[in-house]
Structure formats: C-alpha cells, structure tokens
Design a protein around this motif. Structure first.
Motif, mmCIF file in Angstrom:
data_model
loop_
_atom_site.group_PDB
_atom_site.id
_atom_site.type_symbol
_atom_site.label_atom_id
_atom_site.label_comp_id
_atom_site.label_asym_id
_atom_site.label_seq_id
_atom_site.Cartn_x
_atom_site.Cartn_y
_atom_site.Cartn_z
ATOM 1 N N TYR A 7 30.009 11.962 -4.286
ATOM 2 C CA TYR A 7 29.857 12.007 -2.832
ATOM 3 C C TYR A 7 30.966 11.169 -2.204
ATOM 4 N N GLY A 8 31.778 11.805 -1.395
ATOM 5 C CA GLY A 8 32.863 11.109 -0.721
ATOM 6 C C GLY A 8 32.467 10.722 0.696
ATOM 7 N N ILE A 9 32.997 9.599 1.163
ATOM 8 C CA ILE A 9 32.755 9.154 2.541
ATOM 9 C C ILE A 9 34.017 9.387 3.351
ATOM 10 N N ALA A 10 33.954 10.308 4.297
ATOM 11 C CA ALA A 10 35.079 10.550 5.196
ATOM 12 C C ALA A 10 35.096 9.494 6.295
ATOM 13 N N ASN A 12 36.186 6.433 6.522
ATOM 14 C CA ASN A 12 35.747 5.074 6.221
ATOM 15 C C ASN A 12 36.901 4.084 6.218
ATOM 16 N N ASP A 13 38.071 4.513 6.645
ATOM 17 C CA ASP A 13 39.201 3.610 6.858
ATOM 18 C C ASP A 13 39.095 3.108 8.295
ATOM 19 N N GLY A 14 38.896 1.810 8.461
ATOM 20 C CA GLY A 14 38.689 1.259 9.797
ATOM 21 C C GLY A 14 39.832 1.547 10.753
ATOM 22 N N ALA A 15 41.072 1.490 10.259
ATOM 23 C CA ALA A 15 42.228 1.759 11.113
ATOM 24 C C ALA A 15 42.234 3.209 11.579
ATOM 25 N N GLN A 16 41.929 4.126 10.681
ATOM 26 C CA GLN A 16 41.867 5.538 11.043
ATOM 27 C C GLN A 16 40.752 5.792 12.049
ATOM 28 N N LEU A 17 39.620 5.170 11.821
ATOM 29 C CA LEU A 17 38.470 5.346 12.717
ATOM 30 C C LEU A 17 38.815 4.867 14.126
ATOM 31 N N SER A 18 39.496 3.728 14.232
ATOM 32 C CA SER A 18 39.891 3.213 15.542
ATOM 33 C C SER A 18 40.885 4.136 16.236
ATOM 34 N N ALA A 19 41.840 4.670 15.475
ATOM 35 C CA ALA A 19 42.842 5.557 16.060
ATOM 36 C C ALA A 19 42.222 6.842 16.587
ATOM 37 N N LEU A 20 41.151 7.297 15.943
ATOM 38 C CA LEU A 20 40.505 8.547 16.342
ATOM 39 C C LEU A 20 39.418 8.354 17.397
ATOM 40 N N ASP A 21 39.161 7.099 17.781
ATOM 41 C CA ASP A 21 38.051 6.835 18.693
ATOM 42 C C ASP A 21 38.115 7.642 19.995
ATOM 43 N N PRO A 22 39.295 7.764 20.647
ATOM 44 C CA PRO A 22 39.326 8.582 21.878
ATOM 45 C C PRO A 22 38.891 10.030 21.636
ATOM 46 N N ALA A 23 39.296 10.593 20.503
ATOM 47 C CA ALA A 23 38.924 11.985 20.204
ATOM 48 C C ALA A 23 37.432 12.117 19.968
ATOM 49 N N PHE A 24 36.811 11.070 19.420
ATOM 50 C CA PHE A 24 35.377 11.149 19.149
ATOM 51 C C PHE A 24 34.546 11.257 20.416
ATOM 52 N N HIS A 25 35.095 10.806 21.550
ATOM 53 C CA HIS A 25 34.342 10.866 22.800
ATOM 54 C C HIS A 25 34.567 12.180 23.540
ATOM 55 N N GLU A 26 35.331 13.075 22.915
ATOM 56 C CA GLU A 26 35.526 14.409 23.479
ATOM 57 C C GLU A 26 34.698 15.413 22.681
ATOM 58 N N ALA A 35 26.385 7.299 11.176
ATOM 59 C CA ALA A 35 26.017 7.217 9.757
ATOM 60 C C ALA A 35 27.215 7.650 8.924
ATOM 61 N N PRO A 36 27.220 7.340 7.633
ATOM 62 C CA PRO A 36 28.335 7.791 6.782
ATOM 63 C C PRO A 36 28.487 9.308 6.829
ATOM 64 N N VAL A 37 29.734 9.772 6.952
ATOM 65 C CA VAL A 37 30.038 11.202 6.947
ATOM 66 C C VAL A 37 30.380 11.579 5.504
ATOM 67 N N LEU A 38 29.514 12.366 4.879
ATOM 68 C CA LEU A 38 29.652 12.648 3.457
ATOM 69 C C LEU A 38 30.157 14.057 3.189
ATOM 70 N N TYR A 39 30.844 14.213 2.073
ATOM 71 C CA TYR A 39 31.177 15.523 1.529
ATOM 72 C C TYR A 39 30.941 15.452 0.030
ATOM 73 N N VAL A 40 30.854 16.601 -0.619
ATOM 74 C CA VAL A 40 30.400 16.671 -2.006
ATOM 75 C C VAL A 40 31.464 17.290 -2.906
ATOM 76 N N LEU A 164 29.791 7.496 -5.966
ATOM 77 C CA LEU A 164 30.068 7.370 -4.538
ATOM 78 C C LEU A 164 31.517 6.926 -4.384
ATOM 79 N N LEU A 165 32.316 7.755 -3.702
ATOM 80 C CA LEU A 165 33.721 7.431 -3.442
ATOM 81 C C LEU A 165 33.788 6.595 -2.177
ATOM 82 N N ALA A 166 34.435 5.445 -2.265
ATOM 83 C CA ALA A 166 34.380 4.477 -1.168
ATOM 84 C C ALA A 166 35.061 4.942 0.109
ATOM 85 N N GLY A 167 36.002 5.858 0.006
ATOM 86 C CA GLY A 167 36.765 6.298 1.172
ATOM 87 C C GLY A 167 38.235 6.286 0.853
#
Length: 203
Positions: A7-10, A12-26, A35-40, A164-167
């Motif tokens: 199970y991979g966690i998409a 989960n890189d804090g820097a990437q998450l911060s950079a994408l924050d504006p897009a998440f509000h669209e 919650a953790p975003v998982l893929y298999v 579990l893949l850390a990210g």
C-alpha cells in the motif's frame, strides 16, 4: 513473488503537499486530503532487486520513487526494505489511475532488514548509471512513518506480509529505458534495477 500487498501513500511529501495546497481548494478536490491517500500494488506484481523492469508502452519514462517499505510481521511492523516505487509520470491526484500508480511490475523491493533506529531522519540516495540524481530525507514526510502506520491501521487491517510504502518525494527524478537505477540508505540493503525497452516496441 510476494504473497502480501503493498500500500503506497500518495502526497506524503510535506513540500509537495504545501506546493499543491492552492489546487486542493479548487474543484474537484475542495480541500486538502485529511486521511492518507492510498494506492495498491499487488504481491504478484512486486519484483526483487536485480530485476529488469519494462517501461510501459507509450510512456517516455518512469518516476523513480525511492522510499522505504515497512513490512507487517506477526508481531507488528518489524521489518524494513528499500523500495523503488515506479509510476508513469502524472499531474492529477484525483482518483489516480491504475495505469499510473498501480501497474503490475512497477514496484521493486530490496532484502528485508531491521527497521533503522533513526528512521525519521533516514536519507535515501538514487543514482542512475552511476551518477547521483536525487537524495531526500524522510524528515520531509508529512506523516512520519509511525504516524502513517497508525493512521492507516486505524481504519484498515494490514496482514503479515503486507507492506506500507512511506511515500515518495514530489521531486523524484525520471528514469528511461536503458538506465541502471540504484538506491541506497544507511542500515538497509541496497537495491538495483534496470529499465528495459517499452513493451511492444522501442523505448
């Protein structure tokens, strides 16, 4: 061949998450993931170090997601491996396509060892054809490994043999057919794979 599931966690890189924050509000997201975003990646599609991995037809290359895999044992997450979580390059994280993140054969893992004592500060180095192309530290994780394990197992069960893949780093490099990939981290067995020609044709 592995009997368990990875199970991979998409994201989960804090820097990437911060950079994408504006897009998440669209739309279509509306808000950042809570919650953790998982893929298999299924056990039969997981390969060991030394494997030759084919770049999927139509892809120019693969994202070289060097990370750590924590493996569930009978008594808990008592084993760790270096892992190369490969993916077709993509931009959207809205319902990630299986072809991008979950394709069989696009996860390679090294030999199992004990969990490093300094896990939260583990540095992972990627080299391509003998030249260093990337290094990143697990201190960048949005959820550190132990928090990720707790958050994931709070709503689903991982069985012995599952991993579990850390990210992966948001700035992970791209590898192409013909490349020899090596990843290394202190305290864990190294991992080497080669990328082969695209399925059904030339790279």
């Amino acid at each position: 061949m592995f009997a368990g599931t990875a199970y991979g966690i998409a994201l989960n890189d804090g820097a990437q998450l911060s950079a994408l924050d504006p897009a998440f509000h669209e739309k279509p997201y509306g808000q950042p993931p809570r919650a953790p975003v998982l893929y298999v990646k299924s056990g039969p599609g997981i390969v060991r170090g030394g494997a030759a991995i084919a770049v999927p037809q139509g892809a120019d290359g693969l994202v070289l997601g060097a990370t750590i895999a924590l493996q569930r044992t009978v008594t808990g997450f008592g084993a760790a491996r270096l892992a190369l979580d490969l993916a077709v390059p993509h931009q959207s994280f809205f319902r990630p396509a299986i072809a991008e993140l979950g394709r069989d054969g696009l996860l390679a893992v090294g030999d199992a060892g004990v969990v490093p004592a300094a896990l939260d500060d583990l540095e992972i180095v990627t080299t391509v054809n003998g030249a260093e192309v990337h290094r990143w530290n697990l201190s960048r994780l949005h959820r550190d490994v132990r928090t990720a394990i707790a958050d994931v197992t709070a709503y689903m069960s991982l069985l012995p043999g599952d991993m579990l893949l850390a990210g992966v780093a948001g700035d992970a490099p791209i590898g192409r057919a013909g490349d020899r990939i090596e990843i290394a981290a202190n305290g864990l067995a190294g991992l080497t794979v080669t990328l082969g020609a695209a399925e059904g044709g030339r790279p």
